[in-house]
Design a protein around this motif. Structure first.
Motif, PDB file in Angstrom:
ATOM      1  N   THR A 115      30.468   3.616  35.716  1.00 20.77           N
ATOM      2  CA  THR A 115      29.879   4.682  36.491  1.00 20.77           C
ATOM      3  C   THR A 115      29.186   4.526  38.125  1.00 20.77           C
ATOM      4  O   THR A 115      28.947   4.933  38.947  1.00 20.77           O
ATOM      5  CB  THR A 115      29.000   5.719  35.759  1.00 20.77           C
ATOM      6  OG1 THR A 115      28.005   5.281  34.859  1.00 20.77           O
ATOM      7  CG2 THR A 115      29.372   6.956  34.643  1.00 20.77           C
ATOM      8  N   HIS A 311      29.909  13.094  34.565  1.00 21.67           N
ATOM      9  CA  HIS A 311      28.834  12.104  34.759  1.00 21.67           C
ATOM     10  C   HIS A 311      29.562  11.183  35.534  1.00 21.67           C
ATOM     11  O   HIS A 311      28.914  10.847  36.700  1.00 21.67           O
ATOM     12  CB  HIS A 311      28.747  11.494  33.624  1.00 21.67           C
ATOM     13  CG  HIS A 311      27.877  11.791  32.496  1.00 21.67           C
ATOM     14  ND1 HIS A 311      26.505  11.549  32.398  1.00 21.67           N
ATOM     15  CD2 HIS A 311      28.107  12.998  31.065  1.00 21.67           C
ATOM     16  CE1 HIS A 311      25.884  11.594  31.268  1.00 21.67           C
ATOM     17  NE2 HIS A 311      27.069  12.766  30.812  1.00 21.67           N
ATOM     18  N   VAL A 370      24.486  18.361  34.393  1.00 20.44           N
ATOM     19  CA  VAL A 370      24.728  16.896  34.112  1.00 20.44           C
ATOM     20  C   VAL A 370      24.764  16.530  33.172  1.00 20.44           C
ATOM     21  O   VAL A 370      26.124  16.018  32.363  1.00 20.44           O
ATOM     22  CB  VAL A 370      24.527  15.819  35.107  1.00 20.44           C
ATOM     23  CG1 VAL A 370      25.028  14.474  34.878  1.00 20.44           C
ATOM     24  CG2 VAL A 370      24.622  16.139  36.613  1.00 20.44           C
ATOM     25  N   THR A 371      23.455  16.610  32.309  1.00 19.60           N
ATOM     26  CA  THR A 371      23.608  16.487  30.865  1.00 19.60           C
ATOM     27  C   THR A 371      23.128  16.894  30.068  1.00 19.60           C
ATOM     28  O   THR A 371      23.394  16.602  28.417  1.00 19.60           O
ATOM     29  CB  THR A 371      22.457  15.211  31.007  1.00 19.60           C
ATOM     30  OG1 THR A 371      20.538  16.109  31.730  1.00 19.60           O
ATOM     31  CG2 THR A 371      22.269  13.278  31.653  1.00 19.60           C
TER      32      THR A 371
END
Length: 373
Positions: A115, A311, A370-371
């Motif tokens: 990432t 992610h 995102v999370t």
């Protein structure tokens, strides 16, 4: 020409290597320091960050008084503008979404984070894409310039820097002693070889001093991302690079040379070998290499690939925003927080003022899109 540049290249590799090694061992990331304030209501990493700023403040002033900094304030620090504030705001959003700042993505990429590699791709892309908005952004920066503030707070006040820096450093020292009495400096060792963040902060302050003495500039790396983006674009769309006025600019154009290597202080975002390339690219390579070495020595080097697609998209998007913002600001968090703020430069103070709300908004976007589970 190359032998004359060799000392400067070697210095950059050494400084970057030590920085990458230390940041990996301490998991020292400025993005995390700001992100954690809003996501977890934690200020643990802000303490070593404040130590980095204060130690750099003292070291730079000692070096100035000793005559080791012939160019002061540092080159590339100039008249402040609202553009610095706006650039810091956008940078704060980008670094939280990317999962690291410009240096944090480098050392994490060196340790095998895929990432972080995606964020680096975004950084290079965004740095080049800034050329599309450069004419408009320059007009905005010029229109919102604040020349009345001068370059630094001491210059505005008309006093020697130490008259402002000594009281600030003394106040910070009292705060540091308070934290020490409460046992707030050291954290439980997470893995073998863990380096306490406060030690990494002091190491980074010394590295910044060495960079300033050897090159006249503190650590900074983002102009080379623009150079990389321009070089890649020139392979595919050379006409765009040649026609973009941004790549013909020379933000560094002084009748002086680097103390180490005597390289003329002239350079910009064009994909050519100049002072900025010779100073920054070795540091970038050193950070990646130093982090990789640290990870290999403790058996932590591995590729982290099994993550949700969002992610990777967040890292790529965050890196792109960060790349554009680093040109808007101009420059990055390492340059401003470890270079400009310690000498009380207005550009860096405004950048930091924008960074905080930007990190808050980045945290909001991160948790919502995102999370989320």
């Amino acid at each position: 020409m190359f032998p004359a540049n060799l000392p400067l290249i070697a210095m950059g590799l050494l400084l970057g290597g030590v920085a990458g090694f230390a940041m990996h061992r301490a998991d020292f990331c400025m993005a995390g320091a700001f992100r954690d304030i809003f996501l977890f209501r934690r200020t643990v990493m802000l303490r070593p960050l404040l130590l980095l700023v204060t130690a750099s403040m003292v070291l730079f002033e000692v070096a100035r008084l000793a005559g080791w900094l012939p160019l002061y304030p540092f080159p590339l620090l100039g008249t402040p503008s609202v553009a610095n504030l706006a650039g810091g705001f956008a940078f704060g959003i980008g670094m939280v979404l990317a999962g690291g700042c410009v240096a944090g993505t480098l050392y994490r990429a060196g340790a095998g984070s895929v990432t972080a590699v995606a964020a680096l791709v975004g950084l290079v892309t965004g740095s080049a894409l800034f050329a599309a908005i450069h004419p408009w952004w320059k007009r905005f920066a010029d229109a919102t310039a604040l020349p009345a503030l001068d370059v630094t707070i001491p210059r505005l006040a008309g006093v020697e820097p130490y008259r402002v820096i000594v009281p600030l450093a003394a106040a910070a020292a009292l705060l540091f002693l308070h934290w020490r009495r409460k046992g707030l400096w050291s954290r439980p060792a997470i893995v073998e070889g863990y380096l306490q963040p406060w030690k990494a902060a002091l190491i980074l302050a010394v590295i910044g001093l060495c960079s300033a003495v050897a090159t006249t500039m503190p650590l900074g790396i983002t102009t080379s991302y623009a150079k990389g983006g321009a070089w890649l674009a020139s392979l595919w769309i050379p006409g765009w690079v040649e026609g973009a006025g941004y790549f013909r600019t020379l933000p560094l154009d002084l009748a002086a040379v680097t103390p180490l290597g005597h390289v003329p202080l002239r350079g910009g975002p064009a994909p050519v070998t100049d002072a900025l390339a010779l100073v920054q690219i070795p540091v970038i390579a050193g950070i990646v290499g130093g982090s990789a070495l640290s990870a290999l020595l403790i058996g932590e080097f591995r590729l982290y690939v099994r993550l949700p697609a969002r992610h990777y998209l967040s890292a790529l998007a965050g890196g792109t925003v960060m790349g554009v913002a680093a040109r808007m600001a101009p420059s990055c968090n390492i340059w401003h927080l470890a270079g400009g703020v310690p000498i009380l430069a207005w550009q860096s103070i405004l950048f930091t003022g924008g960074l905080l709300p930007g990190a808050w908004l980045g945290g909001v976007i991160l948790t919502r899109f995102v999370t989320k589970r």
